[in-house]
Write an enzyme that holds these catalytic residues in place. Structure first.
Site, PDB file in Angstrom:
ATOM      1  CD  GLU A  15      38.471   0.989  26.581  1.00  0.00           C
ATOM      2  OE1 GLU A  15      37.600   1.270  27.305  1.00  0.00           O
ATOM      3  OE2 GLU A  15      38.395   0.643  25.455  1.00  0.00           O
ATOM      4  N   GLY A 436      55.545   7.825   1.302  1.00  0.00           N
ATOM      5  CA  GLY A 436      54.850   9.271   1.515  1.00  0.00           C
ATOM      6  C   GLY A 436      55.091   9.713   3.093  1.00  0.00           C
ATOM      7  NE  ARG A 519      47.056   2.233  10.490  1.00  0.00           N
ATOM      8  CZ  ARG A 519      46.818   3.660  10.427  1.00  0.00           C
ATOM      9  NH1 ARG A 519      46.698   4.342  11.443  1.00  0.00           N
ATOM     10  NH2 ARG A 519      46.742   4.157   9.404  1.00  0.00           N
ATOM     11  CG  HIS A 698      52.935  -3.348   8.017  1.00  0.00           C
ATOM     12  ND1 HIS A 698      53.082  -3.306   6.735  1.00  0.00           N
ATOM     13  CD2 HIS A 698      52.094  -2.680   8.202  1.00  0.00           C
ATOM     14  CE1 HIS A 698      52.342  -2.574   6.085  1.00  0.00           C
ATOM     15  NE2 HIS A 698      51.318  -2.285   7.114  1.00  0.00           N
TER      16      HIS A 698
END
Length: 758
Positions: A15, A436, A519, A698
């Site tokens: 949440e 990648g 994350r 990031h």
């Protein structure tokens, strides 16, 4: 009595993640975000209600180290005029006013913390508002709160000093920290505060770099002075270490008037050596006996015997049962796990289940085996016995292959390999590539989920994946990248994807763990011996290669990273598990090179985080981790170029190990830390090729051509152009296309400008 150090804060159904991302996207207000946070805290305290204390201040919108920095006013100068959540998230995620603070791993875990920036020019001022608010919330709901707070020495040791002398900065921080404690002491007639000081499990002095740099601060007198000052403020102070033992700190703390000492008896078995000293004091022992790092059901019979042994030294009434560390590192609950084999599921214990184990263990310890606890206890014994003898955990063929494996390293030296590779691959100096992955869009996630649930056919799924790969390749060709990738659209996670195709792994449906901010990752669970039944990546890489004349890298996750980012079985040695994985990756590399793939990247993003925290244990870890990486790549022919990627690591102390890995190219994170990480490569005369990240992925910031150009020029001051590759810091899966496309275009343009100027 029982308590814990911390509880997962992301929520049973993530949440908080969803609310944070909606807030950052401007789709929910601050008040709505705060309401979600308040509701989660209430739910988490309800889960802890049978404990003697519930945890307060373990909740965070992003990271607890960042929380303490903000509570002490430790904001970088570039963000000084920002306040509230804007300033808070600027430090974590970047802002128009500047790049975010660095981020690195929390000790040897996969959790990332935001690195505070400290300067002798700064002044620090305490702000207790957030702690006060959470404390009063818990009290209003009828709970007895225990405040979790990172210790000052750990905070300083994990920070980055940008300017000034450590002693001066420590003095200023100490003043603000004690002011914070003064304000906390006012919250109640008796406030309990647990100070986490894991920095001390690294040991004192010797090869400990932190203690060398901060020797003027980290001494017996400074530690005694701080905690004696805290104890005099009328709070019940508990000082806790975890992830290893710290007998040195325990002996120092026994000379203070703190209330209790918390020790990890899972990872710190040598903590038992201090029990007699603790017994002679009046201190309460907070005994960490339930594993906060791994997900296997506790062996309560063994735990009870350990407790009874401790109780022969320390009186039972002075022992509080707790987890070995914060439960932040394990998922919330296995309540909704319906797809794991029932027997394997019975071997698993997440945070909610660990709280129940604590409750039962306390009952057994205090009252003996009787009543409801007796039934739980007998069931627990049966579960552990079944796990030890189950055929699911053993594969004789795998173990025989490990024993017989003779291929341990590549048979041609790098100096000769690189000549062959340069000639065959034909790439330019300052070759451009990416790490990648490309953005994982909502549409892509929906495609994978639809296929997984059976809502779309295999043909429709594969067509969608191929379309994404086709678009990725076309975009990379359009902007002029030198070495391409397929974008990894078929992969949900760099470890989970491989684990799903390897025997010996199982996956939860909702076993999410916070990595940083919003994350979250869902670590694989390694329950048995590991084997690769068939090729895992060949089809998709070959398809991507068929679309272009440029080289497309094969993308694999290395054995050490798969191990370190998984919940690993604890019934055999980690080294043995890792070698099983290494042989599976070796099989994949062999299939790829036979399938015409010319460059293969074997990512070892988590190689460093697996390092033991005590210096005396490092050599053995390096031995087997290095051996496993080399086993995985030993099959590569001389003309096959092996890349690897490492992120968020200080390399000074492991540069020789990195050299010994013998990867042809290593890409590393440097964008947030300048070129400090790269300088060590020059200092040791590193001869292999290096791809330092030229911009921070990031952060949502889009770096300009000029910014990247200057970064490349700075790299060229450290290493020659023949040795350098140019790439972003890390994979791009968490970014959006509207950020990725201009950023990569600017990166390629910057390389063109530098090449033209050389």
């Amino acid at each position: 009595m029982s308590s814990i150090i911390g509880f997962p804060r992301i929520g049973k159904n993530r949440e908080l993640k969803k609310a944070l991302e909606a807030f950052w996207a401007g789709k929910c207000s601050q008040s709505e975000l705060e309401a979600v946070a308040k509701d989660l805290r209430a739910k988490h305290w309800e889960t802890q209600k049978h404990l003697d204390y519930v945890c307060v201040n373990d909740f965070s919108y992003y990271d607890n180290v960042l929380d303490l920095a903000y509570a002490l006013g430790a904001k970088p100068a570039r963000f000084k005029d920002l306040s509230g959540l804007e300033g808070y998230f600027a430090m974590a995620r970047g802002h128009a006013k500047g790049v975010a603070c660095e981020m690195t791993k929390w000790f040897n875990t996969n959790y990332h913390y935001v690195v505070p920036e400290l300067s002798g020019k700064d002044s620090y001022q305490a702000n207790v508002d957030s702690i006060k608010s959470q404390y009063n919330e818990a009290k209003a709901l009828g709970y007895k709160p225990k405040i979790s707070l990172i210790g000052l020495f750990t905070f300083l040791g994990l920070s980055k000093i940008t300017q000034g002398e450590p002693q001066e900065i420590f003095s200023k921080l100490k003043s603000a920290y004690l002011d914070l404690i003064d304000e906390i002491a006012k919250l109640d007639s008796e406030v309990v505060v647990e100070f986490s000081e894991p920095i001390f499990v690294r040991g004192f002095g010797g090869d400990n770099a932190i203690f060398k740099e901060l020797s003027c601060v980290y001494d017996r007198d400074a530690i005694t002075c701080l905690y004696e000052s805290i104890a005099k403020k009328g709070i019940k102070a508990i000082v806790t270490t975890f992830f290893e033992h710290s007998n040195e700190l325990t002996e120092i703390l026994l000379d203070t008037n703190i209330y209790g000492i918390g020790l990890d008896f899972i990872a710190g078995s040598q903590n038992t050596q201090t029990l007699e000293s603790i017994a002679k004091s009046n201190k309460i022992l907070f005994a960490g006996l339930i594993d906060g790092r791994n997900i296997w059901v506790a062996d309560l019979d063994s735990k009870l015997k350990t407790l009874e042994s401790i109780a022969t030294i320390i009186p039972k009434e002075r022992i509080v049962l707790t987890a070995s560390c914060s439960l932040l590192h394990v998922p919330f609950s296995k309540d909704d796990e319906s797809k794991i084999d029932p027997q394997i599921l019975s071997w698993i214990s997440f945070s909610k289940e660990k709280l129940e184990e604590l409750r039962v263990l306390e009952d057994l310890f205090q009252n003996g085996v009787r009543g409801g606890s007796k039934e739980f206890f007998e069931s627990n014994k049966a579960i552990n016995a079944a796990r030890r003898t189950s055929e699911k955990t053993n594969n004789k063929a795998v173990r025989d292959r490990v024993s017989a494996n003779a291929l341990k390293a590549r048979d041609v030296a790098f100096k000769e390999r690189i000549k062959i590779q340069r000639e065959e691959l034909g790439y330019l100096d300052l070759a451009t590539t990416t790490i990648g992955s490309f953005p994982q869009t909502p549409e892509l996630r929906a495609l994978r989920l639809g296929y997984k649930k059976g809502a779309i056919t295999k043909d429709a799924y594969e067509a969608g994946i191929k379309e994404y790969i086709k678009d990725c390749v076309a975009f990379q060709e359009e902007i002029g990248l030198d070495i391409l990738v397929h974008g990894e659209p078929e992969r949900n996670d760099m470890v989970e994807y491989f684990g799903e195709q390897l025997e010996g792994f199982v996956f939860s449906q909702n076993g999410w763990v916070q990595s940083y901010g919003s994350r979250c990752v869902k670590p694989p669970i390694i329950f048995g011996d590991v084997v690769r039944p068939k090729a895992m990546t060949l089809e998709w890489i070959q398809y991507a290669q068929s679309l272009t004349k440029k080289i497309v890298k094969g993308m694999l996750t290395g054995p050490v990273t798969i191990l370190n980012w998984s919940f690993v079985r604890d019934d055999i040695a980690r080294a043995q598990v890792c070698e099983q994985i290494a042989l599976a990756i070796a099989d994949e590399i062999d299939d790829l090179q036979k399938g015409g793939i010319k460059i293969i990247q074997v990512d070892e993003a988590a190689f460093k985080e697996g390092y033991p925290l005590r210096t005396e244990n490092i050599k053995e870890y390096e031995r087997w981790a290095l051996e496993c990486f080399k086993v995985s790549t030993a099959v590569a022919k001389p003309n096959l170029q092996i890349h690897t990627h490492m992120c968020y690591s200080e390399f000074n102390d492991i540069i020789k190990t990195i050299e010994a890995m013998d990867a042809d190219v290593i890409s590393i994170e440097t964008a947030r830390s300048g070129n400090e990480l790269l300088k060590v490569f020059k200092q040791v005369g590193y001869t292999h090729e290096v791809g330092p990240g030229v911009y921070d992925i990031h952060s949502p910031r889009i770096p300009s051509v000029e910014e990247i150009t200057e970064q490349i020029k700075a790299l060229l001051e450290v290493l020659p152009k023949e040795q350098l590759w140019i790439n972003p810091d890390c994979g791009l899966k968490t970014r959006k296309w509207e950020e990725v496309k201009p950023s990569l275009k600017n990166m390629v343009e910057a390389v063109k400008a530098v090449r033209n100027a050389l």
